[in-house]
Motif scaffolding. Structure first.
Motif, PDB file in Angstrom:
ATOM      1  N   GLY A  17       0.752  -1.250   0.000  1.00 56.25           N
ATOM      2  CA  GLY A  17       0.000   0.000   0.000  1.00 56.25           C
ATOM      3  C   GLY A  17       0.778   1.294   0.000  1.00 56.25           C
ATOM      4  N   TYR A  18       2.064   1.270  -0.374  1.00 56.41           N
ATOM      5  CA  TYR A  18       2.863   2.495  -0.377  1.00 56.41           C
ATOM      6  C   TYR A  18       3.117   2.983  -1.793  1.00 56.41           C
ATOM      7  CZ  TYR A  18       3.596   1.337   4.489  1.00 56.41           C
ATOM      8  OH  TYR A  18       3.390   1.040   5.801  1.00 56.41           O
ATOM      9  N   ILE A  19       3.131   4.318  -1.960  1.00 59.48           N
ATOM     10  CA  ILE A  19       3.395   4.908  -3.277  1.00 59.48           C
ATOM     11  C   ILE A  19       4.855   5.350  -3.413  1.00 59.48           C
ATOM     12  CG2 ILE A  19       1.020   5.556  -3.758  1.00 59.48           C
ATOM     13  CD1 ILE A  19       1.644   8.412  -2.835  1.00 59.48           C
ATOM     14  N   ALA A  20       5.571   5.383  -2.314  1.00 61.54           N
ATOM     15  CA  ALA A  20       6.998   5.734  -2.320  1.00 61.54           C
ATOM     16  C   ALA A  20       7.592   5.318  -0.976  1.00 61.54           C
ATOM     17  CB  ALA A  20       7.186   7.236  -2.535  1.00 61.54           C
ATOM     18  N   ASP A  27      12.451   3.745  -6.684  1.00 62.58           N
ATOM     19  CA  ASP A  27      13.341   2.751  -7.270  1.00 62.58           C
ATOM     20  C   ASP A  27      12.726   1.356  -7.264  1.00 62.58           C
ATOM     21  OD1 ASP A  27      15.141   4.762  -7.722  1.00 62.58           O
ATOM     22  OD2 ASP A  27      16.486   4.222  -6.070  1.00 62.58           O
ATOM     23  N   TRP A  28      12.042   1.010  -6.186  1.00 63.05           N
ATOM     24  CA  TRP A  28      11.408  -0.312  -6.067  1.00 63.05           C
ATOM     25  C   TRP A  28      10.433  -0.564  -7.211  1.00 63.05           C
ATOM     26  CZ3 TRP A  28       6.127  -0.080  -5.751  1.00 63.05           C
ATOM     27  CH2 TRP A  28       5.584   1.167  -5.412  1.00 63.05           C
ATOM     28  N   LEU A  29       9.789   0.483  -7.691  1.00 65.90           N
ATOM     29  CA  LEU A  29       8.787   0.368  -8.747  1.00 65.90           C
ATOM     30  C   LEU A  29       9.443  -0.001 -10.084  1.00 65.90           C
ATOM     31  CD1 LEU A  29       5.770   0.751  -9.416  1.00 65.90           C
ATOM     32  CD2 LEU A  29       6.278   3.148  -9.844  1.00 65.90           C
ATOM     33  N   PHE A  30      10.591   0.584 -10.358  1.00 69.15           N
ATOM     34  CA  PHE A  30      11.267   0.360 -11.630  1.00 69.15           C
ATOM     35  C   PHE A  30      12.048  -0.949 -11.663  1.00 69.15           C
ATOM     36  CE2 PHE A  30      10.667   4.978 -11.178  1.00 69.15           C
ATOM     37  CZ  PHE A  30       9.780   5.146 -12.225  1.00 69.15           C
ATOM     38  N   GLU A  31      12.112  -1.632 -10.526  1.00 68.69           N
ATOM     39  CA  GLU A  31      12.768  -2.938 -10.475  1.00 68.69           C
ATOM     40  C   GLU A  31      11.820  -4.068 -10.856  1.00 68.69           C
ATOM     41  OE1 GLU A  31      14.203  -2.992  -6.463  1.00 68.69           O
ATOM     42  OE2 GLU A  31      15.765  -1.501  -6.891  1.00 68.69           O
ATOM     43  N   VAL A  32      10.532  -3.762 -10.992  1.00 72.83           N
ATOM     44  CA  VAL A  32       9.522  -4.762 -11.338  1.00 72.83           C
ATOM     45  C   VAL A  32       9.385  -4.821 -12.857  1.00 72.83           C
ATOM     46  CG1 VAL A  32       7.092  -5.412 -11.109  1.00 72.83           C
ATOM     47  CG2 VAL A  32       8.294  -4.365  -9.176  1.00 72.83           C
ATOM     48  N   GLU A  62      12.563  17.892  -9.772  1.00 79.68           N
ATOM     49  CA  GLU A  62      13.911  17.431  -9.432  1.00 79.68           C
ATOM     50  C   GLU A  62      14.280  16.207 -10.273  1.00 79.68           C
ATOM     51  OE1 GLU A  62      15.999  15.254  -5.694  1.00 79.68           O
ATOM     52  OE2 GLU A  62      14.857  17.073  -5.230  1.00 79.68           O
ATOM     53  N   GLN A  63      13.363  15.252 -10.367  1.00 72.14           N
ATOM     54  CA  GLN A  63      13.618  14.028 -11.132  1.00 72.14           C
ATOM     55  C   GLN A  63      13.805  14.319 -12.626  1.00 72.14           C
ATOM     56  OE1 GLN A  63      14.033  10.915  -9.629  1.00 72.14           O
ATOM     57  NE2 GLN A  63      13.961  12.250  -7.842  1.00 72.14           N
ATOM     58  N   VAL A 134      -5.536   1.734  -9.895  1.00 76.93           N
ATOM     59  CA  VAL A 134      -4.394   1.467  -9.030  1.00 76.93           C
ATOM     60  C   VAL A 134      -3.654   0.251  -9.577  1.00 76.93           C
ATOM     61  CG1 VAL A 134      -3.633   0.919  -6.689  1.00 76.93           C
ATOM     62  CG2 VAL A 134      -5.628   2.407  -7.043  1.00 76.93           C
ATOM     63  N   THR A 135      -2.385   0.447  -9.913  1.00 75.41           N
ATOM     64  CA  THR A 135      -1.557  -0.644 -10.397  1.00 75.41           C
ATOM     65  C   THR A 135      -0.693  -1.124  -9.239  1.00 75.41           C
ATOM     66  OG1 THR A 135      -1.565   0.279 -12.620  1.00 75.41           O
ATOM     67  CG2 THR A 135       0.154  -1.321 -12.114  1.00 75.41           C
ATOM     68  N   VAL A 136      -0.785  -2.405  -8.946  1.00 74.99           N
ATOM     69  CA  VAL A 136      -0.098  -2.981  -7.795  1.00 74.99           C
ATOM     70  C   VAL A 136       1.168  -3.698  -8.268  1.00 74.99           C
ATOM     71  CG1 VAL A 136      -0.293  -4.567  -5.838  1.00 74.99           C
ATOM     72  CG2 VAL A 136      -2.300  -3.256  -6.601  1.00 74.99           C
ATOM     73  N   ALA A 137       2.284  -3.324  -7.652  1.00 74.26           N
ATOM     74  CA  ALA A 137       3.573  -3.960  -7.929  1.00 74.26           C
ATOM     75  C   ALA A 137       3.792  -5.080  -6.917  1.00 74.26           C
ATOM     76  CB  ALA A 137       4.696  -2.931  -7.820  1.00 74.26           C
ATOM     77  N   PRO A 138       4.327  -6.215  -7.350  1.00 71.53           N
ATOM     78  CA  PRO A 138       4.546  -7.334  -6.438  1.00 71.53           C
ATOM     79  C   PRO A 138       5.791  -7.117  -5.581  1.00 71.53           C
ATOM     80  CG  PRO A 138       5.348  -7.913  -8.601  1.00 71.53           C
ATOM     81  CD  PRO A 138       4.736  -6.542  -8.715  1.00 71.53           C
ATOM     82  N   THR A 139       5.739  -6.051  -4.798  1.00 69.80           N
ATOM     83  CA  THR A 139       6.850  -5.665  -3.937  1.00 69.80           C
ATOM     84  C   THR A 139       6.282  -5.211  -2.599  1.00 69.80           C
ATOM     85  OG1 THR A 139       8.063  -4.851  -5.874  1.00 69.80           O
ATOM     86  CG2 THR A 139       8.821  -4.093  -3.727  1.00 69.80           C
TER      87      THR A 139
END
Length: 177
Positions: A17-20, A27-32, A62-63, A134-139
């Motif tokens: 349930g976290y967005i960051a 970073d965790w999002l782009f590892e999926v 910033e990004q 809502v897109t859920v990442a398996p992390t």
């Protein structure tokens, strides 16, 4: 009668349930392993307006090294401070409910809530959101910035659809009135 624009949340979250992370990292999002852009381009065609809070705006700038990525959209940033508009962004420091109600009545495509958690919380609590994608990442990241903050409000949703993008699952809900 013309169709009223919808206010739509389109966002990714971790399975817990976290967005960051606490330090605003994605970073965790782009590892999926996803599939293409995980539906972003398709979604982007349905909207012509983006909304975000000032903290999210600052993070994006910033990004993106100062290059605002939504130059082809009407962009509004909610802030409590006095900030001068740019050629790409209008800064809003007025009543959110009135502003959104008026924005929904204008001609155009749907409206995207980019983030972040504080502004989303206000939109949800005031029952301004019409759809959630809502897109859920398996992390599982354990702690961070939650998608939904605890508070005294309730929304009833109806599941419209589900899709997968390799390891991601997209859940599309309509808010029941």
């Amino acid at each position: 009668m013309k169709k009223q624009r919808k206010l739509v949340l389109f966002i990714a979250q971790s399975l817990d349930g976290y967005i960051a992370t606490k330090d605003d990292s994605l970073d965790w999002l782009f590892e999926v392993e996803g599939e293409g852009d995980n539906g972003y381009s398709e979604f982007s065609e349905t909207i012509d307006t983006v909304l975000m809070g000032k903290r999210t705006y600052d993070w994006i700038m910033e990004q993106e090294k100062g290059q605002f990525p939504y130059t082809n959209k009407n962009s509004y940033v909610f802030t409590r401070s006095s900030v001068t508009d740019t050629k790409d962004v209008t800064f809003i420091n007025e009543d959110i409910v009135d502003f959104i109600s008026n924005l929904k009545k204008e001609e155009g495509k749907d409206i995207w809530i980019v983030g972040g958690g504080d502004i989303l919380h206000t939109f949800l609590k005031e029952k301004l959101v019409d759809e959630l994608i809502v897109t859920v990442a398996p992390t599982i990241i354990g702690e961070g910035i939650p998608l939904f903050k605890p508070d005294d409000y309730k929304l009833d949703l109806s599941l419209r659809s589900t899709r997968t993008f390799n390891q991601f699952v997209e859940l599309h809900y309509t808010v029941n009135e």
